[in-house]
Design a protein around this motif. Structure first.
Motif, short mmCIF file in Angstrom:
data_model
loop_
_atom_site.label_atom_id
_atom_site.label_comp_id
_atom_site.label_asym_id
_atom_site.label_seq_id
_atom_site.Cartn_x
_atom_site.Cartn_y
_atom_site.Cartn_z
N LEU A 29 3.92 1.17 4.14
CA LEU A 29 4.21 2.59 4.32
C LEU A 29 4.55 3.25 2.98
N HIS A 34 4.99 7.32 1.96
CA HIS A 34 6.15 7.61 2.79
C HIS A 34 7.43 7.21 2.06
N GLU A 342 1.03 4.80 11.61
CA GLU A 342 1.11 6.17 11.10
C GLU A 342 0.71 7.20 12.15
#
Length: 360
Positions: A29, A34, A342
Motif C-alpha cells: 500500500l 497510501h 484498494e
C-alpha cells in the motif's frame, strides 16, 4: 490517497504467515502512495529495517484514539488472539472510520471463536483467502456484501536465490524435502518427521530440512526422538536463507491440518517447487491435486506416500512446480491482492451524501 493503520498482534521474535501478510500489505500500500502505519506488539530487526525502508511507520497499538492519529481506515490482520482485532475495532469506532478485518487463520487455532466472529460481524469489510473461508463467515452471520476474496501473494528476498550455495553450505547432495514454518502440530512438522523413515525405505539419500521457530513446548524432545543425520534442523532463518532453501529443495512439504491458505505455499510455487499438504478445510482450492502439488490424508503413511511419489518421479514433480509458478505469475501476487484491497478501501472511504466528510 488513503491513510491506513494496519494492526497486527505479532508473534515476536518469530515471524509467522499472518504477520508477514500484514507487513506485505503495509509495504504494498505504501508503495502505491497510501499513508500507512503498522501497529504491533514489537518487531524483529530484519522486519523493522524492511518497514523503515518501505516508509511504513511502526508503532505500538495506542490505548486510546488520539484525534491527531486519526486515519481514514483501520485494518486488523489475524485473529488467533482476538485482543488486537477487538482493540482495532474500538479505535476505528472511536475515530469514526471504517474497519476492515483479515482473519488470516483457521477456526481450529482461534483462542476465542465467538470473539472473532463478533469482530467479523461488526467489520465493514472482511477479507477472506478462499471460498471455504467465505462460507465459514457467511454461515456465522457476516453479511455477504462485507466478504471479499483476495487470495495470497509471495514476497521472497530481493537477492537472487542460490540453491547450489545452500546445498554446499549444508552438505546436501541428494533429494531434499523442505519444511518452512512454525513447529506446531497443526502445521504438520511431526507428521513429516514420522513420515521420513517410510520415505527412506525407497529413497535412503533423501534429506529433510526444517526451518522455522519452535512453537510447541516439546519441539526439542520431538526432534530428539527422530534424530538422524539426514534430518537438518535450521531453526529460525532470514529471508535470504529461506529463498535459498526454496531454490535448493526438490519439493516443499508442510502437511498442515488446520489452515486457510499458507503464504509459504505461494512462495514455494514462485520458486517452481511442488507442494505437499495434508487435507484441511478448503485445501482443494489452495493445492490443485496432481497439478501444482499433492493433498494427502492426515497421517504419516499418507504424507510419506505423497513425498515418495514426487521423489520417485522428478519429471512430474518439476511439471507441478512449473504449474505452480505459472499460476502464481498469473493470479497470485501482492499486486493482485492490493488491487482488490484498494477497491474495497475506496468504497469504504468514499464520502457519503449527508455525511460530515461529503462535499456539496
Amino acid at each position: 490517497m488513503t491513510s491506513v493503520r494496519v494492526v497486527h498482534r505479532g508473534y515476536f521474535p518469530a515471524r509467522a504467515g499472518a504477520e508477514v501478510m500484514a507487513q506485505y500489505l503495509a509495504e504494498s500500500l505504501r508503495r502505491r502512495g497510501h499513508r500507512v502505519g503498522l501497529y504491533c506488539s514489537g518487531m524483529d530487526g530484519e522486519s523493522a529495517r524492511w518497514m523503515a525502508s518501505a516508509g511504513v511507520e511502526v508503532g505500538v497499538l495506542p490505548a486510546t484514539a488520539r484525534p491527531g492519529d486519526r486515519p481514514d481506515l483501520v485494518h486488523a490482520v489475524d485473529c488467533v488472539w482476538p485482543d488486537y482485532p477487538q482493540a482495532a475495532l474500538r479505535l476505528a469506532r472511536a475515530w469514526r472510520v471504517p474497519f476492515a478485518f483479515t482473519p488470516a487463520s483457521a477456526p481450529g487455532v482461534w483462542r476465542d471463536r465467538e470473539a472473532v466472529l463478533e469482530v467479523a460481524r461488526a467489520a465493514d469489510a472482511v477479507f477472506v483467502l478462499t471460498e471455504a473461508e467465505r462460507r465459514v463467515f457467511a454461515g456465522a452471520g457476516v453479511a455477504p456484501s462485507a466478504l471479499h476474496l483476495i487470495g495470497q501473494g509471495p514476497h521472497l528476498s530481493s537477492t537472487a536465490p542460490d540453491g547450489a550455495a545452500f546445498r554446499a553450505r549444508h552438505g546436501i547432495d541428494g533429494p531434499m524435502v523442505l519444511f518452512l514454518g512454525r513447529r506446531m502440530r497443526t502445521k504438520g512438522y511431526e507428521l513429516l518427521l514420522r513420515a521420513a523413515r517410510t520415505v527412506w525405505a525407497d529413497h535412503p539419500g533423501a534429506r529433510f530440512v526444517f526451518a522455522g521457530p519452535d512453537w510447541d513446548e516439546d519441539c526439542a524432545e520431538v526432534f530428539a526422538a527422530h534424530r538422524d543425520p539426514r534430518i537438518l534442523d535450521l531453526g529460525l532463518v532470514d529471508e535470504a536463507e529461506k529463498a535459498d532453501a526454496l531454490a535448493a529443495c526438490d519439493l516443499f512439504c508442510l502437511p498442515s491440518t488446520v489452515d486457510v491458505f499458507p503464504l509459504v505455499f505461494v512462495e514455494a510455487w514462485a520458486s517452481g517447487k511442488p507442494v505437499v499438504s495434508a487435507a484441511f478445510e478448503g485445501g482443494e482450492e489452495v493445492v490443485r491435486h496432481g497439478v501444482d502439488g499433492l493433498l494427502c490424508d492426515r497421517d504419516p503413511d499418507a504424507v510419506a506416500a505423497a513425498v515418495g511419489r514426487l521423489l520417485g518421479d522428478p519429471a512430474a514433480a518439476a511439471a507441478m512446480g512449473a504449474a505452480g509458478r505459472a499460476r502464481t505469475e498469473r493470479e497470485l501476487g501482492w499486486e493482485a491482492v492490493t488491487d482488490k484491497v484498494e477497491v474495497v478501501y475506496a468504497r469504504l472511504t468514499a464520502p457519503r451524501a449527508g455525511s460530515a466528510d461529503s462535499t456539496s
